[in-house]
Design an enzyme around this catalytic site. Structure first.
Site, short mmCIF file in Angstrom:
data_model
loop_
_atom_site.label_atom_id
_atom_site.label_comp_id
_atom_site.label_asym_id
_atom_site.label_seq_id
_atom_site.Cartn_x
_atom_site.Cartn_y
_atom_site.Cartn_z
N SER A 17 0.82 -1.20 0.00
CA SER A 17 0.00 0.00 0.00
C SER A 17 0.85 1.25 0.00
O SER A 17 2.02 1.22 0.33
CB SER A 17 -0.90 0.00 1.24
OG SER A 17 -0.10 -0.11 2.40
N CYS A 18 0.25 2.35 -0.37
CA CYS A 18 0.81 3.69 -0.23
C CYS A 18 -0.36 4.63 -0.05
O CYS A 18 -1.47 4.33 -0.49
CB CYS A 18 1.61 4.10 -1.47
SG CYS A 18 3.34 3.57 -1.51
N ASP A 19 -0.12 5.76 0.57
CA ASP A 19 -1.16 6.76 0.73
C ASP A 19 -0.57 8.15 0.58
O ASP A 19 0.50 8.44 1.14
CB ASP A 19 -1.83 6.64 2.10
CG ASP A 19 -2.65 5.37 2.23
OD1 ASP A 19 -3.81 5.38 1.80
OD2 ASP A 19 -2.12 4.37 2.75
N GLU A 104 1.71 6.31 -6.41
CA GLU A 104 1.13 5.07 -5.88
C GLU A 104 1.08 4.04 -6.99
O GLU A 104 0.84 4.37 -8.15
CB GLU A 104 -0.32 5.32 -5.42
CG GLU A 104 -0.53 6.57 -4.61
CD GLU A 104 -0.31 6.35 -3.14
OE1 GLU A 104 -0.41 5.18 -2.71
OE2 GLU A 104 -0.05 7.32 -2.43
#
Length: 431
Positions: A17-19, A104
């Protein structure tokens, strides 16, 4: 890569994941744009923070990116980058004009393919080096994307790990969301409020700019009838989502809720708190992936005030220190957060790539990992160190707040040494 094979590959890979987050007035507490990103990568990957000054280049020269060469421009802007130590580009960063970009990973109906081209992380750096505004950086990225394409393994491992990219770009006045599928793309301008992106498409019908052949391509593939409104998310999203994208939906919604909860009062400290939130999954700490680096930037809308960029250069923002950087003349190097160089013996330069591993740990990473081990096994030390790190962080934020308010003045060399001195203080804290 065929879609069925791609789905099989996704199903056997642990979630990642990335945000990215951005807040503009009136969501921000002051007349500031606040940018933030967690870089969630393979757990043992080292992320370094590096500064490159503005440079002039001879006409007609090339620049070697992670896998391919591209045409160089005659002048590149000064940039500060947080990047996986093995590659050329960056997960996130800023330039001297107050532009910030983060990316992302995303998977769409458009096949990722296996040919080496530009990584999304290369496009982050190229956009920062060539764009004086968020919109100009977006134009740089989309032109390079259309010309060179995107592709190549995004992990330092023999088994390819490939994705396309979404981007969040911000400057002092506005932000842009850029979402891609192969060489195709759509973008949305954000002029107020708060916005976040995770590992999924999020641009619906509110498209500000797009690839000139986007809709024709969608029709040709049978993904869109050509009638009614065109939603980039609905047309290009996979029908059967990979595990990592299903997990991203919950994170994306939680990120929206946290931004909404603090709307009108969002500061750099607010975004640091959101990036450190483990219960939401925004701060990742799993067997396969973890938050290996974090960044938060304050971009005042008053052009007379400096932009301040904070980087951890270490994993787990809930147990890291965000250290400030300001673009001024005479910035020194940061050897404490710079990984060693391996030249021609680097596994990325071998063919086939990544058949061996090298130790890329920098000084701060090593000391921070030792501290985390102590915190994990000793509750008393955990509390003591956590309190010391929080005190360090609060003092740093207070100083930067006073600097922007005009109640603190730093000499030119103090500003130049700001990040380096903060790293030195952090190392002393750990020792």
């Amino acid at each position: 890569m065929k879609m069925d094979k791609m789905d099989d590959l996704h199903s056997c890979v642990p979630p990642s994941s990335c945000d990215c987050f951005v807040s503009l007035p009136p969501a921000s507490a002051a007349r500031e744009v606040i940018f933030g990103k967690n870089s969630d990568r393979p757990k043992d990957e080292v992320q370094e923070v590096v500064y490159f000054p503005a440079e002039c280049h001879a006409k007609g020269t090339k620049v070697q990116c992670t896998y391919i060469e591209v045409d160089q421009v005659e002048r590149t802007h000064a940039v500060i980058l947080s990047r996986p130590a093995w590659l050329w580009g960056a997960e996130m960063g800023a330039n001297e004009h107050g532009v910030c970009i983060g990316n992302e990973g995303v998977w769409t109906k458009e096949s990722v393919g296996e040919e080496e081209a530009l990584l999304g992380m290369d496009l982050v750096r190229l956009g920062l080096e060539r764009g004086t505004t968020a919109h100009e950086a977006l134009q740089v990225i989309t032109a390079l994307l259309e010309h060179y394409g995107q592709g190549g393994s995004c992990k330092e491992e023999p088994t390819p790990f490939i994705y396309h990219n979404t981007f969040l770009l911000a400057d002092r006045m506005e932000a842009w969301i850029l979402e891609t599928a192969g060489r195709f793309w759509a973008a949305q301008r954000i002029r107020e409020g708060a916005r976040n992106i995770s590992n999924q498409l999020s641009i619906g019908t509110e498209i500000t700019a797009e690839h000139k052949g986007l809709r024709q391509h969608a029709q040709k593939q049978g993904w869109w009838s050509g009638e009614g409104e065109f939603s980039f998310t609905e047309v290009f999203s996979l029908i059967h989502q990979p595990v990592r994208m299903e997990a991203a939906k919950a994170r994306y919604c939680t990120g929206q809720q946290l931004l909404h909860k603090h709307s009108g009062q969002i500061t750099a400290e607010t975004i640091m708190g959101i990036l450190s939130d483990k219960s939401s999954g925004i701060c990742v700490d799993s067997e396969g992936f973890s938050t290996t680096g974090s960044m938060v930037s304050i971009l005042p809308q008053d052009p007379h005030l400096p932009c301040i960029h904070f980087f951890t250069a270490t994993p787990d923002p809930s147990r890291s220190i965000f250290k400030p950087f300001i673009f001024v003349p005479n910035i020194p190097s940061f050897p404490q957060v710079k990984s060693p160089s391996f030249g021609d013996e680097d596994p990325i330069r071998e063919n086939p790539r990544f058949q061996s591993r090298v130790d890329r740990r920098h000084d701060l990473y090593r000391q921070h990992q030792l501290v985390l081990e102590v915190m994990d096994r000793d509750q008393h030390e955990n509390r003591r160190l956590q309190e010391a790190m929080q005190k360090f962080q609060q003092q740093t934020l207070e100083r930067m707040k006073n600097l922007l308010a005009g109640s603190l003045t730093l000499k030119p060399q103090e500003l130049a040494d700001l990040f380096c001195n903060s790293v030195e203080r952090e190392l002393k804290l750990y020792k």
